[in-house]
Structures are given as structure tokens and as C-alpha cells.
Design a protein around this motif. Sequence first.
Motif, PDB file in Angstrom:
ATOM      1  N   ALA A  75     -84.261  15.323 -43.978  1.00 36.71           N
ATOM      2  CA  ALA A  75     -85.706  15.252 -43.753  1.00 36.71           C
ATOM      3  C   ALA A  75     -86.069  14.038 -42.907  1.00 36.71           C
ATOM      4  CB  ALA A  75     -86.446  15.208 -45.084  1.00 36.71           C
ATOM      5  N   PHE A  76     -85.386  12.927 -43.147  1.00 34.80           N
ATOM      6  CA  PHE A  76     -85.701  11.702 -42.409  1.00 34.80           C
ATOM      7  C   PHE A  76     -85.249  11.811 -40.953  1.00 34.80           C
ATOM      8  CE2 PHE A  76     -85.725  10.379 -46.818  1.00 34.80           C
ATOM      9  CZ  PHE A  76     -86.854   9.575 -46.882  1.00 34.80           C
ATOM     10  N   ALA A  77     -84.044  12.343 -40.744  1.00 33.16           N
ATOM     11  CA  ALA A  77     -83.555  12.518 -39.373  1.00 33.16           C
ATOM     12  C   ALA A  77     -84.441  13.490 -38.606  1.00 33.16           C
ATOM     13  CB  ALA A  77     -82.113  13.015 -39.389  1.00 33.16           C
ATOM     14  N   CYS A  78     -84.851  14.548 -39.277  1.00 33.71           N
ATOM     15  CA  CYS A  78     -85.672  15.573 -38.631  1.00 33.71           C
ATOM     16  C   CYS A  78     -87.065  15.037 -38.319  1.00 33.71           C
ATOM     17  CB  CYS A  78     -85.756  16.795 -39.539  1.00 33.71           C
ATOM     18  SG  CYS A  78     -86.046  18.351 -38.675  1.00 33.71           S
ATOM     19  N   HIS A  79     -87.618  14.243 -39.237  1.00 39.07           N
ATOM     20  CA  HIS A  79     -88.944  13.679 -39.000  1.00 39.07           C
ATOM     21  C   HIS A  79     -88.909  12.688 -37.839  1.00 39.07           C
ATOM     22  CE1 HIS A  79     -93.093  13.106 -40.530  1.00 39.07           C
ATOM     23  NE2 HIS A  79     -92.973  11.918 -39.945  1.00 39.07           N
ATOM     24  N   THR A  80     -87.843  11.912 -37.759  1.00 38.65           N
ATOM     25  CA  THR A  80     -87.699  10.981 -36.637  1.00 38.65           C
ATOM     26  C   THR A  80     -87.641  11.744 -35.321  1.00 38.65           C
ATOM     27  OG1 THR A  80     -86.546   9.386 -38.041  1.00 38.65           O
ATOM     28  CG2 THR A  80     -86.282   9.140 -35.663  1.00 38.65           C
ATOM     29  N   LEU A  81     -86.956  12.880 -35.310  1.00 39.40           N
ATOM     30  CA  LEU A  81     -86.923  13.716 -34.108  1.00 39.40           C
ATOM     31  C   LEU A  81     -88.308  14.259 -33.786  1.00 39.40           C
ATOM     32  CD1 LEU A  81     -83.569  15.620 -34.674  1.00 39.40           C
ATOM     33  CD2 LEU A  81     -84.065  13.959 -32.860  1.00 39.40           C
ATOM     34  N   TYR A  82     -89.079  14.572 -34.807  1.00 41.06           N
ATOM     35  CA  TYR A  82     -90.452  15.031 -34.602  1.00 41.06           C
ATOM     36  C   TYR A  82     -91.265  13.941 -33.913  1.00 41.06           C
ATOM     37  CZ  TYR A  82     -94.694  17.694 -35.759  1.00 41.06           C
ATOM     38  OH  TYR A  82     -95.856  18.428 -35.693  1.00 41.06           O
ATOM     39  N   LEU A 210     -80.324  23.040 -42.106  1.00 43.37           N
ATOM     40  CA  LEU A 210     -81.248  22.661 -41.042  1.00 43.37           C
ATOM     41  C   LEU A 210     -82.662  23.154 -41.332  1.00 43.37           C
ATOM     42  CD1 LEU A 210     -79.195  23.218 -37.744  1.00 43.37           C
ATOM     43  CD2 LEU A 210     -79.639  21.079 -38.959  1.00 43.37           C
ATOM     44  N   VAL A 211     -82.780  24.375 -41.841  1.00 42.05           N
ATOM     45  CA  VAL A 211     -84.100  24.917 -42.169  1.00 42.05           C
ATOM     46  C   VAL A 211     -84.763  24.083 -43.257  1.00 42.05           C
ATOM     47  CG1 VAL A 211     -85.349  26.903 -43.091  1.00 42.05           C
ATOM     48  CG2 VAL A 211     -83.479  27.258 -41.466  1.00 42.05           C
ATOM     49  N   ALA A 212     -83.990  23.751 -44.312  1.00 40.56           N
ATOM     50  CA  ALA A 212     -84.538  22.950 -45.406  1.00 40.56           C
ATOM     51  C   ALA A 212     -84.928  21.558 -44.922  1.00 40.56           C
ATOM     52  CB  ALA A 212     -83.519  22.852 -46.543  1.00 40.56           C
ATOM     53  N   SER A 213     -84.106  20.964 -44.084  1.00 40.18           N
ATOM     54  CA  SER A 213     -84.419  19.638 -43.539  1.00 40.18           C
ATOM     55  C   SER A 213     -85.741  19.672 -42.788  1.00 40.18           C
ATOM     56  CB  SER A 213     -83.308  19.165 -42.601  1.00 40.18           C
ATOM     57  OG  SER A 213     -82.099  18.960 -43.288  1.00 40.18           O
ATOM     58  N   PHE A 214     -85.920  20.713 -41.997  1.00 39.95           N
ATOM     59  CA  PHE A 214     -87.150  20.830 -41.212  1.00 39.95           C
ATOM     60  C   PHE A 214     -88.371  20.963 -42.112  1.00 39.95           C
ATOM     61  CE2 PHE A 214     -90.304  23.738 -39.327  1.00 39.95           C
ATOM     62  CZ  PHE A 214     -90.791  22.906 -38.340  1.00 39.95           C
ATOM     63  N   PHE A 215     -88.319  21.865 -43.086  1.00 43.09           N
ATOM     64  CA  PHE A 215     -89.478  22.078 -43.950  1.00 43.09           C
ATOM     65  C   PHE A 215     -89.777  20.846 -44.797  1.00 43.09           C
ATOM     66  CE2 PHE A 215     -89.314  26.449 -42.701  1.00 43.09           C
ATOM     67  CZ  PHE A 215     -90.587  26.949 -42.943  1.00 43.09           C
ATOM     68  N   PHE A 216     -88.736  20.169 -45.279  1.00 38.86           N
ATOM     69  CA  PHE A 216     -88.967  18.944 -46.040  1.00 38.86           C
ATOM     70  C   PHE A 216     -89.547  17.846 -45.151  1.00 38.86           C
ATOM     71  CE2 PHE A 216     -85.384  20.217 -49.138  1.00 38.86           C
ATOM     72  CZ  PHE A 216     -86.299  20.801 -50.005  1.00 38.86           C
ATOM     73  N   SER A 217     -89.116  17.796 -43.908  1.00 38.27           N
ATOM     74  CA  SER A 217     -89.482  16.675 -43.035  1.00 38.27           C
ATOM     75  C   SER A 217     -90.972  16.596 -42.762  1.00 38.27           C
ATOM     76  CB  SER A 217     -88.726  16.763 -41.704  1.00 38.27           C
ATOM     77  OG  SER A 217     -89.207  17.821 -40.897  1.00 38.27           O
ATOM     78  N   ILE A 218     -91.665  17.717 -42.777  1.00 39.45           N
ATOM     79  CA  ILE A 218     -93.107  17.693 -42.532  1.00 39.45           C
ATOM     80  C   ILE A 218     -93.853  18.458 -43.612  1.00 39.45           C
ATOM     81  CG2 ILE A 218     -92.924  17.390 -40.043  1.00 39.45           C
ATOM     82  CD1 ILE A 218     -93.373  20.342 -39.665  1.00 39.45           C
ATOM     83  N   GLY A 219     -93.225  18.596 -44.802  1.00 39.98           N
ATOM     84  CA  GLY A 219     -93.844  19.379 -45.859  1.00 39.98           C
ATOM     85  C   GLY A 219     -93.922  18.669 -47.186  1.00 39.98           C
ATOM     86  N   THR A 249     -89.792   1.764 -40.396  1.00 36.31           N
ATOM     87  CA  THR A 249     -88.531   1.277 -39.839  1.00 36.31           C
ATOM     88  C   THR A 249     -87.650   2.431 -39.369  1.00 36.31           C
ATOM     89  OG1 THR A 249     -88.591  -0.641 -41.304  1.00 36.31           O
ATOM     90  CG2 THR A 249     -86.474  -0.105 -40.300  1.00 36.31           C
ATOM     91  N   VAL A 250     -87.593   3.495 -40.154  1.00 34.27           N
ATOM     92  CA  VAL A 250     -86.727   4.623 -39.808  1.00 34.27           C
ATOM     93  C   VAL A 250     -87.468   5.715 -39.046  1.00 34.27           C
ATOM     94  CG1 VAL A 250     -85.121   4.226 -41.704  1.00 34.27           C
ATOM     95  CG2 VAL A 250     -87.118   5.690 -42.073  1.00 34.27           C
ATOM     96  N   ASN A 251     -88.785   5.644 -39.052  1.00 31.58           N
ATOM     97  CA  ASN A 251     -89.568   6.694 -38.386  1.00 31.58           C
ATOM     98  C   ASN A 251     -90.364   6.167 -37.205  1.00 31.58           C
ATOM     99  OD1 ASN A 251     -88.734   8.966 -39.739  1.00 31.58           O
ATOM    100  ND2 ASN A 251     -90.212   8.718 -41.389  1.00 31.58           N
ATOM    101  N   LEU A 252     -89.844   5.149 -36.556  1.00 35.35           N
ATOM    102  CA  LEU A 252     -90.343   4.706 -35.256  1.00 35.35           C
ATOM    103  C   LEU A 252     -91.826   4.340 -35.265  1.00 35.35           C
ATOM    104  CD1 LEU A 252     -88.532   7.302 -32.946  1.00 35.35           C
ATOM    105  CD2 LEU A 252     -87.628   5.249 -34.025  1.00 35.35           C
ATOM    106  N   ASN A 253     -92.232   3.599 -36.302  1.00 34.96           N
ATOM    107  CA  ASN A 253     -93.606   3.084 -36.371  1.00 34.96           C
ATOM    108  C   ASN A 253     -94.665   4.169 -36.279  1.00 34.96           C
ATOM    109  OD1 ASN A 253     -92.743   0.348 -36.538  1.00 34.96           O
ATOM    110  ND2 ASN A 253     -92.455   0.302 -34.326  1.00 34.96           N
ATOM    111  N   VAL A 254     -94.314   5.363 -36.719  1.00 32.38           N
ATOM    112  CA  VAL A 254     -95.268   6.468 -36.641  1.00 32.38           C
ATOM    113  C   VAL A 254     -96.518   6.192 -37.471  1.00 32.38           C
ATOM    114  CG1 VAL A 254     -94.303   7.774 -38.579  1.00 32.38           C
ATOM    115  CG2 VAL A 254     -95.467   8.987 -36.718  1.00 32.38           C
ATOM    116  N   GLY A 255     -96.410   5.272 -38.432  1.00 31.86           N
ATOM    117  CA  GLY A 255     -97.562   4.973 -39.275  1.00 31.86           C
ATOM    118  C   GLY A 255     -98.680   4.239 -38.574  1.00 31.86           C
ATOM    119  N   TYR A 256     -98.391   3.585 -37.456  1.00 31.42           N
ATOM    120  CA  TYR A 256     -99.422   2.825 -36.746  1.00 31.42           C
ATOM    121  C   TYR A 256    -100.329   3.796 -35.987  1.00 31.42           C
ATOM    122  CZ  TYR A 256     -96.964  -1.550 -37.752  1.00 31.42           C
ATOM    123  OH  TYR A 256     -96.387  -2.624 -38.381  1.00 31.42           O
TER     124      TYR A 256
END
Length: 334
Positions: A75-82, A210-219, A249-256
Motif C-alpha cells: 500500500a505504501f509503495a503504491c501510494h508513493t507511485l500515486y 498488486l490489486v490488494a496493494s492498489f485498493f489499500f493504498s487509496i482506500g 517521509t515515505v510519501n513525498l510530502n504529499v501532506g503539504y
Amino acid sequence: MAKLTSFRWSDNPEPHKARTKEIIQKHPEIRTLIGRNPYTLLVILLCVGIQVVLSYFTKDMPWWAIFVVAYLVGAFACHTLYVCVHECSHNLLFKNRTLNTIASLIANLPQVFPSSISFTKYHLKHHSFQGVEAVDADMPFRWEAKLINNAPVGKALWLLFYPVFQALRPLRLTKEIKIFDAWTVVNWIIQIAFMAAVVYFFGAKGTVYLVASFFFSIGLHPLGARWVQEHFLTHGDQETKSYYGPLNTVNLNVGYHNEHHDFPSVPWNKLPKIRKFAGQYYNTLGYHTSYTVLLFQFLFDKKISVYSRMARDNRGKKKAEKATGTTETVSEQE
């Protein structure tokens, strides 16, 4: 407590353009942050590699372990790719737009479904028309909000199937964007070929990973609280909130997120410097520090529902331009 039955409507323009103009006047040094970060491509290649390798190893794991690995790692790797696709949509990797598009196609690979090209189209509309139902694909459908409302089970299901709702929203932008074009076809062809290879070489378990990673990453995951953090009304009428917590730190400052909306031409690695330069503007705004806490707040606080969004009509765009005297204070990079 009575259920919300509509979005909260505003006659005011979205808050970012006016604030951008004021900040840039008082802190012109922020202009030095505008640019690109080509090293984001290395992050893309790393995360794609992680997902491909884990897809290979999970093909021999028991089913329960596949979902655990997907939840805790994939989920973390997939979210970072998002997030990387998001950076590409703003042309924040390379000066050449085509190179950004190619990078987004690579980042899209482990995300199973072809989405990087369509995301770019509707995401830029979100920045220009925040909260305008007909143009902003980040705004839920009215039927979507009515269906889910504020029941904990409903909100949990909404997060679990968030990718489905998100995929449907751009369909209402057909008058604003061209749904299918050459790049969209390329996106579909590449994605189908990649997933066919995953099915062939890694089998059902590697594919399900991969499907589960994707759904967890933004779900239904602490990472899914990002959608609540960004524009849900969890702090009065403040329609955009930032997240200042460890997952940046792991998601490229997406929180800002306030910083990003104010200065969309600043790449992810420099977003914290915006707050450092202009802290008096951001430290006084409401913000979040824990996605996990926010996830449970969203699920169980009956005052928050899918209706908890600020909506406006197209006049907001015109008022924003009149208030700032410009259509783009800090324009998108070409």
C-alpha cells in the motif's frame, strides 16, 4: 444528530489564488523553489521494482500473508507511485511534457488499472475549479454522498471502494476534457500488457497482491485518510488542510496540501520550505498530524460525512480572477 443532506455551499472563490498572491508579495524568495526534480524518476523505478519483486515472492505465500504484505508494504509503495503520477501531472520531473507523461506511465504499472493519463486531465481542473461540481472530479457525486452519508459502515465501504467512485467521477467532465485520446490508448495497451505478464509469470496470487496493494493504498487504510485530510471540512469551513506527520517521509510530502495548492509548480522535495518561509500563513491554519487518528475520526464522527465538502459554482473562478487580478499567480510549468 440529523444527517447532512447537502454539501456546504460558498459564494466565495477558492482560497488559494488570493493567498498565493499575498504570500509571493511578502516572500518573493519562494519563487526560487519553483522548478523540477528529475530524481523523482528514481523513486518511481524503486517503487515499481519493489512491487514487481513482491508480486513474484507472494505467488508462493498463503493467501492471508498476501493481504498482510499488501497492507503493510504494498500500500505504501503504491501510494508513493500515486504521488509520483501526481508530480508528473504538474510536469515537476522534466521540462519536456512527453517525458513527464512517460514517467507517469511507468509509475502506473503496479497500480493495475490504466489511470495516469486520465488523472492528469482531471487533476489540473481540480486546481483551477476547486469545489465546482461539474468540473472538479475530486468532488463526490451528490448520489454518492447521499448513498454513504455518515454511517460508519457506509463510510468504511466508501473508502474500501474509493477507487471505483474515483474512476466514475471524471465521466461528468466529458464537456471539459477529452476522455479518450492517443495517450489514453497507449496507457491502456501498456497496462494490459503489463498485467498480462504478471498473470502469466506470477499467477493469481501475484496478481491479487498488486490489486490488494492498489485498493489499500487509496482506500480503507490510514493512507486513505488522505482524501479526508485534503478537502473535507474537519476544521470548520476550512476546505483545504495539510498533514504534517511521519508518513510524509515515505510519501513525498504529499501532506503539504495547502502549500501545494498555493504553489503547484514547486516539486515535492521543496514543499516543506514553503511553510518554513511563510509559516505565519500555514501555522495558523487547521492541519492534521496523524492519518490513523483521522481515519477513525472520519469513520465514527457522525458530524463528518461524504457531504462534508465545500461546493461552489463557476462564479468562484471569475471572482478569484477578479480578486487577484490574474488567472494564475504562479502558473503551471509548461
